[in-house]
Design a protein around this motif. Structure first.
Motif: not given
Length: 800
Positions: A727-745
């Motif tokens: 599913g799409g709610r695992s911590i790895v999946t959510m963090l991968e999406k966040l890293v792609r979308e954010t400009d913050t380190l």
């Protein structure tokens, strides 16, 4: 005003001062000549002085000519450098008889004092006094004394600690002329040893700084805080403009009398004023020395750096030293090349009398090749190399050479061979002919873009990564073993290029960084350096600066930080390890990030690999963990000698977002929403990711460290799934999406030992930077951010 001061420098007068001493067979100036030299600089106020020559006594009129009611008397000798220690500086009332009496005593007492000092410090004795003792030593010292200098007494505004300044130029073998400044006086060396890095003394290359830039560096020292009246009980004794004028003058003179200036009439080896004192807003030199020499041969300017492309992406490869009967180094190298997928038809073995080895065509010699050879790998005994180099140069059909064998300068017995080799290569380069040489003592090259691997490490010893995804990183190392251990410990780095420099018998670290500085397939350049060839430290720094201006991250580990470390490098790769403080200062000012240890190096490379494309806005950190001890540890790790992060103040909007998710999950009463955020072990995957996103979206937060503890019950991660949750709610999946979308380190920490290495690998595969402890993550990220902000300042100053 600063430019007016600099343009008032009397270079003709400076040259005349040096020429006069040179005509007398001296490579140094006496103290009174140093004051004359400073007068031509235009930015200082030398005291009035007069030399009382040995064998003469001054008249009343001569004594009274020097202003003031007291006289400073200083011994003048080419061998007595530390005058105070032998009673060579005395202050007396400016009365003719008292001055003459003091001068007489000095001519007799100082040779005896200096002789006693030499007997207690034999290792520090000048060469001309070695082997002398007793009356013979005293007589020799006395004979060398030229006189006593009567100097105007100018009382300082304050005698408090820190109110004396040392400013100097020094010629270094690797970086050319450097300028240094800091706490002055007789205890300068102690200050430099005992104070924190950059607090007592700062240094920079005169070729890569100016007066204002060096002043910004100097402002971080205790010396500046004292002189500017920024400490309790102190008052300002000098203006910023005066200090900048002084630095600007020294830098201008350092560039003129530089080993890099082809028109330099002389080269200043050392010019030191220690100290400058301050009286009524005047900078007054109280002592000084100047050593100089005739200019030597300049390094070859037009180096064939473009030929490195034949090493990184060769169209064909030749090897000599391949055994047809056993697995020697040459055979292992050939196998590695073929195993990497390189076209067998473009590989040649130089071996007469055999048609093929392992399906690879053999030819009798270089002249028998069907055409030009891009890369020739030499895997024969070191004793055969000089003669083989002659053959290579004579054949004229080889573009680049990789010298695998050791015994090419790293030991005392092999230094003559290295000198012979270097002379042949240099002569060819001067004539505009010959290939470039990598090594000797080179472990080889792995080039993923070039589709080849010439390491002599078989796959049975180290798993290879041919065909796998690689990062836009060039790892350049003087030590082959350093690269091997990095790949064993940190396979997630996987650079596009791994290049073993070895002894730098031809190609240097500066050459290699210069080559990669504008290569589009490299975003990060990581270097392990043990030492630089003559003036290559400066070339290296210039290349680093260009790479930084091009938007690349440059990470450097310089071995030999301690005297013991410096000594250890000497027998490894024929390195010439210089002054670490100078090297670190120059490399940092060029824009590189300097690692203090191997672990730090690994972490910085991993961060640069993943964060190079992100914008670093500032140094405000957001920290999140479900363990209280980690939030404390992260807060404790934001400052050091090399960086200064601060905890961000999170906005009301961020607080509201966090309270909302905590309330939804029913744990709002267990969490105080603040930074650092101790989010409670009851937080699940969603809470951690929402918190990380909220921090990343906060305009007051520049970077986030999220610590994940897989053992906490609410997280879906366990020993069996290692974070691989459907599913799409695992911590790895959510963090991968966040890293792609954010400009913050965003950086993660997983403090769970070896049990959750699988989870860490999943995060790394999602292009997330991961550390195994929260404090290490904060420390590495803080240092990386400091380096990136420094690079931004360099680009702004350069108008990029």
């Amino acid at each position: 005003m600063i430019m007016d001061i600099v343009t008032r420098i009397d270079f003709a007068g400076l040259t005349d001062s040096l020429a006069h001493a040179h005509a007398e067979g001296r490579g140094f100036l006496y103290e009174h000549e140093v004051y004359d030299f400073l007068s031509s600089l235009g930015a200082e106020t030398p005291p009035r002085c007069a030399l009382i020559s040995r064998g003469t006594l001054p008249s009343d009129a001569q004594i009274m000519t020097i202003p003031g009611d007291r006289a400073v008397l200083k011994i003048v000798s080419p061998t007595i450098l530390h005058k105070t220690e032998v009673g060579g500086v005395r202050i007396v009332a400016k009365e003719p008889n008292k001055v003459r009496s003091a001068v007489r005593r000095m001519f007799y007492e100082i040779p005896e004092n200096y002789a006693l000092w030499i007997e207690r410090n034999e290792d520090a004795a000048p060469e001309e006094y070695r082997g002398l003792a007793g009356a013979a030593l005293v007589a020799a010292i006395s004979q060398d004394i030229k006189g006593v200098l009567q100097v105007q007494f100018m009382p300082p505004d304050s005698s408090a600690f820190g109110n004396e300044l040392i400013v100097g130029l020094r010629r270094t073998r690797e970086f050319g002329t450097i300028i240094s400044a800091g706490l002055g006086g007789t205890d300068t060396e102690i200050y430099a040893e005992r104070f924190r890095k950059g607090q007592a003394i700062v240094a920079a290359s005169v070729e890569m700084t100016d007066g204002e830039q060096f002043f910004e560096l100097f402002k971080k020292t205790i010396s500046y805080r004292k002189l500017a009246g920024l400490t309790r009980g102190q008052r300002r004794v000098v203006t910023d403009e005066q200090i900048i004028e002084c630095f600007s003058s020294f830098i201008k003179v350092g560039r003129h009398f530089s080993p890099m200036n082809p028109d330099a009439p002389y080269v200043i080896d050392e010019l030191e004023i220690n100290p400058f004192a301050f009286t009524d807003y005047l900078m007054v030199p109280l002592d000084g020395l100047c050593k100089f020499s005739l200019p030597g041969e300049l390094p070859l300017i037009n180096r064939a750096i473009d030929k490195i492309r034949y090493i990184t992406k060769p169209r064909n490869i030749g090897i000599i030293g391949v055994s047809s009967t056993r697995l020697n180094f040459g055979r292992t190298i050939m196998n590695s090349i073929l195993d990497a997928g390189y076209d067998k038809n473009e590989v040649f073995v130089i071996k007469p009398g055999i048609e093929a080895i392992g399906g690879v065509r053999c030819v009798a010699d270089l002249k028998s090749l069907p055409g030009a050879l891009d890369l020739f790998i030499v895997a024969v005994d070191a004793a055969q190399v000089p003669e083989l180099v002659d053959e290579i140069l004579e054949a004229g059909n080889v573009h680049s050479v990789m010298l695998i064998p050791g015994g090419m300068g790293e030991t005392d017995d092999s230094k003559d061979r290295a000198i012979e080799l270097a002379a042949k290569i240099k002569a060819a380069h001067k004539a505009g002919t010959g290939p470039v040489f990598l090594g000797g003592n080179c472990m080889g090259v792995i080039s993923h873009p070039g589709n080849y691997d010439s390491w002599f490490i078989p796959e049975s010893k180290l798993p290879k990564s041919h065909g796998k995804r690689y990062a836009p990183v060039a790892l350049i190392s003087q030590s082959g073993a350093f690269m091997v251990t990095r790949m064993a410990q940190c396979p997630e780095i996987e650079p596009a290029y791994l290049i073993s420099m070895g002894n730098q018998n031809d190609l240097t670290l500066g050459d290699m960084v210069h080559y990669f500085k504008d290569k589009d397939d490299v975003k990060v350049i990581a270097i392990y350096a043990e030492g630089f060839n003559d003036l290559d430290g400066l070339a290296f720094c210039r290349a680093v600066r260009c790479a930084v201006l091009a938007g690349k991250d440059v990470i450097v580990y310089k071995a030999g930080r301690t005297p013991e470390g410096k000594k250890a490098t000497a027998g490894h790769t024929a390195s010439l390890a210089g002054d670490y403080m100078v090297c670190e200062s120059c490399v940092r000012q060029a824009g590189a990030i300097v690692a203090r240890n191997f672990t730090e190096f690994d972490g910085l490379v991993m961060l640069a690999q993943r964060l190079n494309g992100k914008v670093v806005r500032g140094n405000r950190l957001g920290a999140i963990s479900s363990a209280g001890f980690e939030t404390v540890g992260m807060a404790d790790s934001i400052q050091s000698d090399d960086f200064d992060m601060r905890l961000a103040t999170i906005s009301h909007e961020t607080v509201a977002k966090l309270k909302r998710i905590l309330t939804q999950k029913g744990i709002d009463s267990l969490v105080n929403v603040r930074n650092p955020l101790d989010i409670n072990p009851g937080s699940d995957d969603e809470i951690l990711c929402v918190a990380a996103r909220a921090f990343c979206e906060d305009p007051g937060v520049d970077a986030v460290v999220l610590s994940i503890l897989p053992m906490t019950p609410a997280l879906t991660i366990n020993l069996e799934n290692q974070g691989a949750v459907e599913g799409g709610r695992s911590i790895v999946t959510m963090l991968e999406k966040l890293v792609r979308e954010t400009d913050t380190l965003l950086v993660c920490s997983v403090n769970a030992g070896k049990y959750y290495d699988g989870f860490i690998r999943r995060l790394e595969a999602a292009d997330i930077a991961v550390f195994k402890s929260a404090d290490t993550a904060v420390s590495a990220l803080s240092q990386y951010i400091e380096g990136r902000l420094n690079a931004t300042r360099i680009r702004v100053d350069a108008g990029v």
